[in-house]
Design an enzyme around this catalytic site. Sequence first.
Site, mmCIF file in Angstrom:
data_model
loop_
_atom_site.group_PDB
_atom_site.id
_atom_site.type_symbol
_atom_site.label_atom_id
_atom_site.label_comp_id
_atom_site.label_asym_id
_atom_site.label_seq_id
_atom_site.Cartn_x
_atom_site.Cartn_y
_atom_site.Cartn_z
ATOM 1 N N ILE A 73 -4.480 11.874 -8.661
ATOM 2 C CA ILE A 73 -5.590 11.380 -8.089
ATOM 3 C C ILE A 73 -5.183 10.800 -7.020
ATOM 4 C CG2 ILE A 73 -4.835 9.032 -9.140
ATOM 5 C CD1 ILE A 73 -7.704 7.867 -9.164
ATOM 6 N N SER A 74 -5.958 11.319 -5.798
ATOM 7 C CA SER A 74 -5.323 11.177 -4.336
ATOM 8 C C SER A 74 -5.334 9.768 -4.267
ATOM 9 C CB SER A 74 -6.763 11.541 -3.385
ATOM 10 O OG SER A 74 -6.937 13.146 -3.877
#
Length: 227
Positions: A73-74
């Site tokens: 997940i960024s």
Amino acid sequence: MHRDKDWNRFNGIGMTSARTRARMVARLREEGIRDETVLAAMNAVPRHIFVEESLASRAYEDTPLPIGHGQTISQPWVVARMTELARQGKPLRNVLEIGSGSGYQTAVLALVADRVYTVERIGALVAKARRHLRELNLTNVAIKHGDGSAAMNEPLQVDAIVVTAGAAVLPDALLAHLEIGGRMVAPVAVEGNHELQRLTVVERIANGFKEQTLEAVRFVPLLPGTA
Ligand code: SAH
């Protein structure tokens, strides 16, 4: 904003509380995110529901976290920055996202756009992202299992494209989906280094495209095919 009034039910205590999320937003503001619409969306979406329960206490740190299948997940700053670049201070109608992953960036986009189309190449992540987006009752999102590195066989026209995986070269086939005045935000490899990319913004203007290269970022690679 499209949102279920009842999102407060996701707020936990301590590291998953609304206060911890508000601190994350304060940090984003200090780190240069200026678009208040984006900051409000980041303040609304419970990021901790998009990560494994064992990592939930770290969800509001400014770091990418594993989501399984070798993907991440960024980090919040990158999500905020890409959304800010996609908006350019203007309301968005249709947005195309490549790389749904956990669905977190999708949820943020769903709060600032009328409609979000998102494509993910790993089937197991499509199922996960779909579950998270349903939990939030985000009904303005269409998620699809497929390879989003090439143009789609659909007459989809959007005012922004957000690519959330690192491309070796500019994925210019996607530009066919951009309306005039629309823009694509994508991490594109710095020559010879596939681990490091630069955020690149390509705007479609009346007679062509205008390209701008911005901050260095690190994304997992944009890969062909599906899994
Ligand atoms: N936006 C996501 C980031 C996920 S990481 C989030 O907020 O969680 C990038 C994602 O891009 C991974 O899930 C990866 O599987 C996906 N991806 C890589 N290449 C792709 C492609 N060609 N088409 C669609 N998705 C792709």
